[in-house]
Design a protein around this motif. Structure first.
Motif, PDB file in Angstrom:
ATOM      1  N   SER A  14      -1.512  63.038  50.778  1.00 50.23           N
ATOM      2  CA  SER A  14      -0.995  63.193  49.415  1.00 50.23           C
ATOM      3  C   SER A  14       0.520  63.086  49.361  1.00 50.23           C
ATOM      4  O   SER A  14       1.165  63.703  48.525  1.00 50.23           O
ATOM      5  N   LEU A  19      -0.173  59.017  47.156  1.00 54.41           N
ATOM      6  CA  LEU A  19      -0.188  59.203  45.711  1.00 54.41           C
ATOM      7  C   LEU A  19       0.195  57.933  44.971  1.00 54.41           C
ATOM      8  O   LEU A  19      -0.318  57.665  43.876  1.00 54.41           O
ATOM      9  N   ALA A  40      -1.395  69.875  48.298  1.00 54.49           N
ATOM     10  CA  ALA A  40      -0.886  68.537  47.992  1.00 54.49           C
ATOM     11  C   ALA A  40       0.636  68.531  48.109  1.00 54.49           C
ATOM     12  O   ALA A  40       1.317  69.411  47.608  1.00 54.49           O
ATOM     13  N   GLY A  41       1.149  67.525  48.808  1.00 57.14           N
ATOM     14  CA  GLY A  41       2.598  67.433  48.955  1.00 57.14           C
ATOM     15  C   GLY A  41       3.169  68.203  50.121  1.00 57.14           C
ATOM     16  O   GLY A  41       4.390  68.353  50.228  1.00 57.14           O
ATOM     17  N   GLN A 141       8.292  63.374  45.688  1.00 63.12           N
ATOM     18  CA  GLN A 141       7.005  64.060  45.740  1.00 63.12           C
ATOM     19  C   GLN A 141       6.689  64.736  44.415  1.00 63.12           C
ATOM     20  O   GLN A 141       5.551  64.693  43.921  1.00 63.12           O
ATOM     21  N   SER A 145       3.429  63.800  42.287  1.00 62.87           N
ATOM     22  CA  SER A 145       2.432  64.866  42.129  1.00 62.87           C
ATOM     23  C   SER A 145       2.198  65.177  40.662  1.00 62.87           C
ATOM     24  O   SER A 145       1.047  65.373  40.216  1.00 62.87           O
ATOM     25  N   ARG A 149      -1.342  64.669  38.710  1.00 63.31           N
ATOM     26  CA  ARG A 149      -1.969  65.779  37.987  1.00 63.31           C
ATOM     27  C   ARG A 149      -2.179  65.426  36.517  1.00 63.31           C
ATOM     28  O   ARG A 149      -3.264  65.627  35.961  1.00 63.31           O
TER      29      ARG A 149
END
Length: 534
Positions: A14, A19, A40-41, A141, A145, A149
């Motif tokens: 991720s 991503l 994540a991340g 990131q 992210s 989302r």
């Protein structure tokens, strides 16, 4: 099995490459699932400090060009870069940055609103854009992210991929994963993208987070893929030194500090890089790391200093992450030099793949640090990594969509995977062995002894937990790296052999590629052409 699921594309990882691929795949109408073994991340992307190296047509140094960026990359790569791959990836950089900014990424700007640029080692121009001073990776990131989302892309956090499934033709059919409690499940998919990052945890001291355990390399090898250039592990010249040989992830002192005028000196105040390279403190990383190692050994101190006092009071604003790490260690970088040493940082090799992520296994793709596209060669040019993840991540999603349209699909496969097992080695032993034998300086006897030691220390165990999966990945990748390092009887880029100190273009201006044979032994193979790029 405790659960089953399906997708058009499974993305393992991720970070920036994963991503970016997931967002592009969703845009193309694919059902995508991201699997992240931690939150994540949590990978390397967030820790990237320096920036993104990119030539932008509308804002650049007068003498800079894509061609200049290509030549700097080729020079750093010490004869092993693919010029076609370098041109392809770097030429797509500006467009990739535009897409990232459209997702909300905020880069530092000058008073006139143009993107601020700095210079790092190996670069002939100021072309490195940055965010938050020295927090570029964290901003990249965050933007990706947030976009994932907001776009409703499903992410399985704290799920560890155990192995890749293949159908009866050898093509990818999905992946087996464990959740945090060790419960096993299968994701059926005709395509899997490996975006698992690096292998820094092979070594005792690294700039990498705990999740960088070479998972993607091991998954690819076990799925029949070819890996290449694993011997080229880049050691970052400057991480914060700690007395007593600190272990684990060490705070990074970004190369951009030297780009702003800081210089390396030894404990006697003598310049470390004087006479070592025409670019001196801004030489390529392999040159700087080797010089630091040599001088620290000669003085007996175990470290050198990075003197950034000339930057002045603006240091804290320009490099807030570095400043905070120094202050936490009791150092004021505005008034005193910073003790630094080198640590494992970046894997220049990985899963052999094209510039659009295709590997030697149908349905398997790779992007980011886990991939070997031909961009890095024997030594990655500073700040090319985020750009590669952005460009190849997006292209990999395009490749998946294209291959689906062309009918390159797998047959659904549900083999019994309950008994998956592999050799594991005690991690502390492995890290100490690799640091001693396969660090900045290497020689044949130590490499051979390390391979024998790790082989004897290995014990086959069920892959029923994240730790077991990680330890097995480290064990297999360590042996592959040691084999490649023993085979390359020369010094090139960030592979330095004390028993073969010279570069031998006649014999070794080519990649060393490896795969597993039917018995599970690592063997050499010829690098295969993938989409025209080897």
């Amino acid at each position: 099995m405790t659960w089953e699921s399906g997708a058009d594309l499974v993305v393992v990882g991720s970070g920036v490459a994963g991503l970016t691929a997931a967002l592009r795949a969703r845009e193309l109408g694919l059902r995508v699932l991201v699997v992240s073994k931690d939150a994540a991340g949590a990978g390397n992307t967030s820790w990237a400090q320096g920036g993104v190296a990119v030539f932008r047509p509308d804002e650049h140094d007068p003498a800079d060009s894509v061609r200049g960026h290509v030549e700097d990359t080729m020079t750093a790569g010490a004869g092993l870069c693919s010029r076609a791959a370098v041109r392809s990836i770097l030429g797509a950089g500006s467009e990739a940055i535009d897409r990232l900014r459209a997702l909300g990424a905020l880069f530092d700007t000058d008073a006139d609103g143009s993107l601020s640029r700095t210079r790092e080692g190996g670069h002939s121009s100021f072309r490195v854009i940055h965010a938050g001073g020295d927090a570029t990776g964290a901003e990249v990131q965050r933007a990706l992210s947030d976009a994932a989302r907001d776009g409703g892309i499903p992410v399985l956090e704290r799920h560890c991929v155990v192995e890749l499934l293949r159908d009866d033709r050898g093509a990818i059919a999905g992946a087996v994963a464990l959740d945090a409690e060790g419960r096993q499940g299968v994701v059926h998919a005709p395509a899997v993208l490996l975006a698992t990052g690096g292998l820094g945890q092979l070594y005792s001291a690294t700039s990498n987070p705990d999740v960088a355990t070479a998972d993607g390399v091991a998954l690819a090898l076990r799925a029949g893929a070819v890996v290449a250039d694993l011997e080229f592990v880049q050691f970052h010249p400057t991480v914060l030194y700690a007395p007593g040989g600190a272990r684990g992830r060490r705070p990074l002192i970004t190369e951009a500090v030297r780009g702003e005028g800081a210089v390396l000196v030894d404990v006697n105040g003598e310049r470390v890089m004087a006479g070592q390279h025409p670019l001196e403190d801004l030489a390529p990383r392999d040159v700087v790391s080797a010089a630091i190692y040599r001088r620290a050994d000669e003085t007996g101190a175990g470290y050198v200093y990075l003197d950034a006092t000339g930057i002045g009071a603006g240091f804290a604003e320009r490099f807030p992450t570095v400043f905070a790490a120094c202050r936490a260690a009791g150092i004021d970088p505005v008034r005193e030099p910073i003790p630094v040493t080198s640590a494992a940082h970046y894997s220049c090799g990985g899963v052999l793949s094209s510039v659009d992520g295709r590997t030697t296994v149908p349905g398997l793709y790779a992007a980011g640090e886990v991939a070997c596209t031909g961009l890095n060669g024997a030594n990655r040019l500073a700040s090319n990594s985020l750009l590669e993840g952005l460009v190849v991540g997006g292209r990999a999603a395009d490749a998946v969509a294209h291959d689906r349209r062309c009918g390159l699909r797998t047959r659904r496969s549900s083999p019994d995977v309950a008994g998956a097992s592999a050799a594991v080695v005690d991690r502390d032993l492995l890290q100490r062995t690799m640091s001693r034998a396969a660090g900045i300086r290497r020689e044949a006897e130590a490499l051979s002894e390390a391979a024998t030691m790790l082989d004897r220390a290995g014990a086959v165990r069920p892959l029923d937990s994240r730790q077991a999966v990680e330890d097995s990945s480290l064990a297999l990748t360590a042996q592959a790296l040691l084999l490649a390092a023993q085979t390359r009887n020369e010094s090139r880029g960030c592979h330095r052999r004390t028993d073969y100190p010279d570069t031998d273009d006649a014999r070794w201006r080519r990649s060393i590629a490896l795969r597993l044979d039917v018995s599970g032994w690592l063997i050499r193979t010829e690098p295969e052409l993938i989409g025209g790029v080897a």
